[in-house]
Structures are given as structure tokens and as C-alpha cells.
Motif scaffolding. Structure first.
Motif, PDB file in Angstrom:
ATOM      1  N   THR A 112      34.232  46.779  33.929  1.00  8.41           N
ATOM      2  CA  THR A 112      35.563  46.693  34.524  1.00  8.41           C
ATOM      3  C   THR A 112      36.627  47.277  33.611  1.00  8.41           C
ATOM      4  O   THR A 112      36.583  47.116  32.390  1.00  8.41           O
ATOM      5  CB  THR A 112      35.927  45.231  34.859  1.00  8.41           C
ATOM      6  OG1 THR A 112      37.251  45.178  35.381  1.00  8.41           O
ATOM      7  CG2 THR A 112      35.834  44.336  33.634  1.00  8.41           C
TER       8      THR A 112
ATOM      9  N   ASN B 274      39.720  46.616  34.707  1.00 11.74           N
ATOM     10  CA  ASN B 274      40.804  45.742  35.131  1.00 11.74           C
ATOM     11  C   ASN B 274      40.276  44.323  35.218  1.00 11.74           C
ATOM     12  O   ASN B 274      39.595  43.967  36.175  1.00 11.74           O
ATOM     13  CB  ASN B 274      41.337  46.194  36.501  1.00 11.74           C
ATOM     14  CG  ASN B 274      42.551  45.393  36.937  1.00 11.74           C
ATOM     15  OD1 ASN B 274      42.865  44.356  36.360  1.00 11.74           O
ATOM     16  ND2 ASN B 274      43.231  45.873  37.961  1.00 11.74           N
ATOM     17  N   ALA B 275      40.573  43.523  34.217  1.00 12.98           N
ATOM     18  CA  ALA B 275      40.033  42.159  34.151  1.00 12.98           C
ATOM     19  C   ALA B 275      41.039  41.122  34.639  1.00 12.98           C
ATOM     20  O   ALA B 275      41.137  40.031  34.094  1.00 12.98           O
ATOM     21  CB  ALA B 275      39.610  41.839  32.731  1.00 12.98           C
TER      22      ALA B 275
ATOM     23  N   ASP C 290      29.993  48.593  38.239  1.00  7.59           N
ATOM     24  CA  ASP C 290      31.452  48.694  38.179  1.00  7.59           C
ATOM     25  C   ASP C 290      32.056  47.791  39.257  1.00  7.59           C
ATOM     26  O   ASP C 290      31.657  47.855  40.428  1.00  7.59           O
ATOM     27  CB  ASP C 290      31.870  50.150  38.398  1.00  7.59           C
ATOM     28  CG  ASP C 290      33.368  50.367  38.212  1.00  7.59           C
ATOM     29  OD1 ASP C 290      34.056  49.428  37.770  1.00  7.59           O
ATOM     30  OD2 ASP C 290      33.841  51.466  38.524  1.00  7.59           O
ATOM     31  N   ILE C 291      32.994  46.948  38.887  1.00 10.10           N
ATOM     32  CA  ILE C 291      33.605  46.030  39.849  1.00 10.10           C
ATOM     33  C   ILE C 291      34.392  46.790  40.914  1.00 10.10           C
ATOM     34  O   ILE C 291      34.280  46.514  42.104  1.00 10.10           O
ATOM     35  CB  ILE C 291      34.524  45.017  39.123  1.00 10.10           C
ATOM     36  CG1 ILE C 291      33.685  43.959  38.403  1.00 10.10           C
ATOM     37  CG2 ILE C 291      35.466  44.335  40.113  1.00 10.10           C
ATOM     38  CD1 ILE C 291      34.486  42.870  37.729  1.00 10.10           C
ATOM     39  N   GLN C 292      35.170  47.785  40.490  1.00 16.77           N
ATOM     40  CA  GLN C 292      36.090  48.447  41.417  1.00 16.77           C
ATOM     41  C   GLN C 292      35.520  49.772  41.911  1.00 16.77           C
ATOM     42  O   GLN C 292      36.112  50.839  41.703  1.00 16.77           O
ATOM     43  CB  GLN C 292      37.442  48.649  40.732  1.00 16.77           C
ATOM     44  CG  GLN C 292      38.131  47.306  40.437  1.00 16.77           C
ATOM     45  CD  GLN C 292      39.341  47.462  39.543  1.00 16.77           C
ATOM     46  OE1 GLN C 292      39.221  47.778  38.363  1.00 16.77           O
ATOM     47  NE2 GLN C 292      40.510  47.258  40.110  1.00 16.77           N
TER      48      GLN C 292
ATOM     49  N   TYR D  49      28.774  43.270  34.788  1.00 14.83           N
ATOM     50  CA  TYR D  49      29.895  43.988  35.391  1.00 14.83           C
ATOM     51  C   TYR D  49      30.598  44.884  34.375  1.00 14.83           C
ATOM     52  O   TYR D  49      30.795  44.502  33.212  1.00 14.83           O
ATOM     53  CB  TYR D  49      30.921  43.010  35.961  1.00 14.83           C
ATOM     54  CG  TYR D  49      30.572  42.460  37.331  1.00 14.83           C
ATOM     55  CD1 TYR D  49      30.375  43.306  38.413  1.00 14.83           C
ATOM     56  CD2 TYR D  49      30.466  41.083  37.531  1.00 14.83           C
ATOM     57  CE1 TYR D  49      30.065  42.795  39.673  1.00 14.83           C
ATOM     58  CE2 TYR D  49      30.159  40.564  38.777  1.00 14.83           C
ATOM     59  CZ  TYR D  49      29.962  41.437  39.843  1.00 14.83           C
ATOM     60  OH  TYR D  49      29.647  40.929  41.081  1.00 14.83           O
TER      61      TYR D  49
ATOM     62  N   TYR E 141      40.104  39.807  40.494  1.00  8.89           N
ATOM     63  CA  TYR E 141      38.744  40.339  40.443  1.00  8.89           C
ATOM     64  C   TYR E 141      37.805  39.408  39.683  1.00  8.89           C
ATOM     65  O   TYR E 141      36.645  39.221  40.058  1.00  8.89           O
ATOM     66  CB  TYR E 141      38.738  41.725  39.798  1.00  8.89           C
ATOM     67  CG  TYR E 141      39.209  42.816  40.730  1.00  8.89           C
ATOM     68  CD1 TYR E 141      38.400  43.291  41.747  1.00  8.89           C
ATOM     69  CD2 TYR E 141      40.472  43.369  40.586  1.00  8.89           C
ATOM     70  CE1 TYR E 141      38.823  44.287  42.612  1.00  8.89           C
ATOM     71  CE2 TYR E 141      40.912  44.359  41.443  1.00  8.89           C
ATOM     72  CZ  TYR E 141      40.098  44.816  42.451  1.00  8.89           C
ATOM     73  OH  TYR E 141      40.525  45.792  43.303  1.00  8.89           O
TER      74      TYR E 141
ATOM     75  N   SER F  65      34.367  45.222  29.264  1.00 14.56           N
ATOM     76  CA  SER F  65      35.652  45.847  29.578  1.00 14.56           C
ATOM     77  C   SER F  65      35.677  47.288  29.090  1.00 14.56           C
ATOM     78  O   SER F  65      35.304  47.572  27.943  1.00 14.56           O
ATOM     79  CB  SER F  65      36.794  45.061  28.929  1.00 14.56           C
ATOM     80  OG  SER F  65      36.870  43.762  29.472  1.00 14.56           O
TER      81      SER F  65
ATOM     82  N   PHE G  29      30.329  40.478  31.274  1.00 17.86           N
ATOM     83  CA  PHE G  29      31.371  41.431  31.640  1.00 17.86           C
ATOM     84  C   PHE G  29      31.563  42.376  30.455  1.00 17.86           C
ATOM     85  O   PHE G  29      31.580  41.937  29.303  1.00 17.86           O
ATOM     86  CB  PHE G  29      32.707  40.730  31.900  1.00 17.86           C
ATOM     87  CG  PHE G  29      32.796  39.984  33.191  1.00 17.86           C
ATOM     88  CD1 PHE G  29      33.356  40.576  34.318  1.00 17.86           C
ATOM     89  CD2 PHE G  29      32.333  38.676  33.289  1.00 17.86           C
ATOM     90  CE1 PHE G  29      33.450  39.880  35.516  1.00 17.86           C
ATOM     91  CE2 PHE G  29      32.409  37.972  34.471  1.00 17.86           C
ATOM     92  CZ  PHE G  29      32.979  38.571  35.592  1.00 17.86           C
TER      93      PHE G  29
END
Length: 247
Positions: free
Chosen positions: A84, A86-87, A56-58, A82, A91, A105, A103
């Protein structure tokens, strides 16, 4: 022998992590752990390195996902996918610097997850590892990682390279023969010859590549590998014997 791909899930929403883990297991992959913080992920990787990290990115906590990836990549060369919700460009541009393989989403479908992992596995399969050993300079132009990834029974599994006995061409496909199974790969023998480590594999016939470490006997027209006679092309016996003397 084929083994499931091992995947670490780093996600601070445990409900989401549990759902991802369930989907991965249904697809035939092994989940090594579900962790919610970057520092936990780094500790786990040191003890039990996975093949792929879903990250997870965040992330909440001391490290976000991108910082976790940066620290991980100082010690390990493990592909990152990743996750995410929020793309945005901020970030995304930071994440690009860690060279992720994909990625995904949120929210995502099971098929999105499956495709991302399969694409990652395919890229891993033919990725060179540019870390030559100075004492081995000149013996090979590159060193491949110690595994390849193949589709078997609708899932991607890893096959350790040293466990391969020989590779057999069948039109535009290759059969990878190991102790326990035969795997069918959608590629040509020429491509396999270019990708397998040259220090251990040799094309001994227009339709066969042999793992030199697995050769039991050498005849005038064939080699024996695990009681199986594998054809050898004319004029290649001396080359094979020279190579066997050097391994």
C-alpha cells in the motif's frame, strides 16, 4: 525435498511489480506471475495456486485489492501480504477484515520485503487447518497443512510434510531429515510433536519423531527408515506396531 516458496504479485504498476519480482528472485523465492488486475489474479490462482500473494490494496479495474482478497478467500486459504502507498484508516479497516499476514508501505526496502515474507512463512508453518473430515473425527485433534517452512541457505523454503523421514532433537534445535537434505529448525522436539499431524507422526524416543509412512522395519530397539537405524525407546514398540496397523 525443499522447494522455493511460490509468490504471486498483484500490482498495477508494472515497473514496481518487476522490481519486486527481481528482489524476490534474488532472495530465492519463485514468482509465479505478475498481474495487474484482480480478476487476472483470481484466474491465475485457480490454475497455479501460490503459497503467498503480494497484493496491492488500491488496484485499478473492476476489483480493488481488498475485494480481490475477499473473493479469493471464498475458495482458497492463501496468506496475503498487502502492498500500500496509502495507509489511511478507511483502507486499513477494510483490509483488516481479510486477516492479512502483513502490510508493506510503499516505497519499501528489500529487507522490509524479506522480513514480511519470513514472518508470514513462520506463521504458516504452525497454523492449524480447522477443517476436520467427519470420517476422521476422534483420530486427531487437528489437521496441519501439508507443508512447513524452514530457513535454508539464507532463504525460506517449503518442505512437504509427507517427504519428512524423521525429526531428531539436538538441544533446542530440531533436524528434519528428508530424502535429499537435512534442515535445522530453531524449535524444540516437543513443539514439533505438538504441531505435526498425529495421524502420521509418532514420538518413538525422547530424541526422535518418526513419520510412520516411512518406516521400513521395526526391531526391538530401533526402526529402519531409508536404511537409517533410528532409536526407539523402551516400551514403545507395541504402541508403534498398533499405530502402523492403523495407517
Amino acid at each position: 525435498m525443499g522447494q522455493p516458496i511460490k509468490i504471486l504479485i498483484v500490482e498495477d504498476e508494472m515497473i514496481i511489480a518487476a522490481n519486486i519480482a527481481m528482489q524476490l528472485r534474488e532472495l530465492g523465492y519463485e514468482v509465479t506471475a505478475m498481474v495487474s488486475r484482480g480478476l487476472e489474479a483470481l484466474t491465475h490462482i485457480r490454475k497455479n495456486p501460490p503459497d503467498i500473494v503480494l497484493l496491492d490494496i488500491q488496484l485499478k479495474g473492476t476489483l480493488d485489492g481488498i475485494e480481490t482478497a475477499q473473493l479469493m478467500q471464498k475458495e482458497y486459504d492463501i496468506p496475503i501480504i498487502y502492498l500500500t502507498a496509502n495507509a489511511d484508516d478507511f483502507y486499513f479497516n477494510r483490509a483488516k477484515g481479510t486477516h492479512p499476514f502483513a502490510f508493506i508501505s510503499k516505497p519499501f526496502k528489500k529487507l522490509d520485503l524479506q522480513h514480511a515474507i519470513e514472518l508470514t512463512a513462520n506463521q504458516m508453518m504452525f497454523r492449524n487447518n480447522p477443517k476436520p473430515n467427519p470420517t476422521e473425527a476422534g483420530k486427531a485433534s487437528f489437521v496441519l497443512s501439508d507443508r512447513i517452512f524452514v530457513r535454508h541457505n539464507e532463504k525460506m523454503i517449503k518442505v512437504i510434510i509427507k517427504d519428512i523421514y524423521y525429526v531428531e532433537a539436538e538441544r533446542n534445535y530440531c533436524k528434519i531429515h528428508t530424502k535429499d537434505k537435512v534442515y535445522l529448525l530453531v524449535t524444540t522436539l516437543k513443539d514439533m510433536e505438538e504441531k505435526l499431524p498425529t495421524g502420521h507422526f509418532l514420538r518413538i524416543h525422547r530424541s526422535y519423531i518418526a513419520n510412520l509412512a516411512q518406516v521400513d522395519e521395526v526391531s526391538s530397539s530401533h526402526v529402519v527408515i531409508s536404511k537409517k537405524a533410528v532409536p526407539m525407546g523402551k516400551g514403545l514398540r507395541s504402541k508403534l506396531l498398533d499405530r502402523l496397523h492403523t495407517i
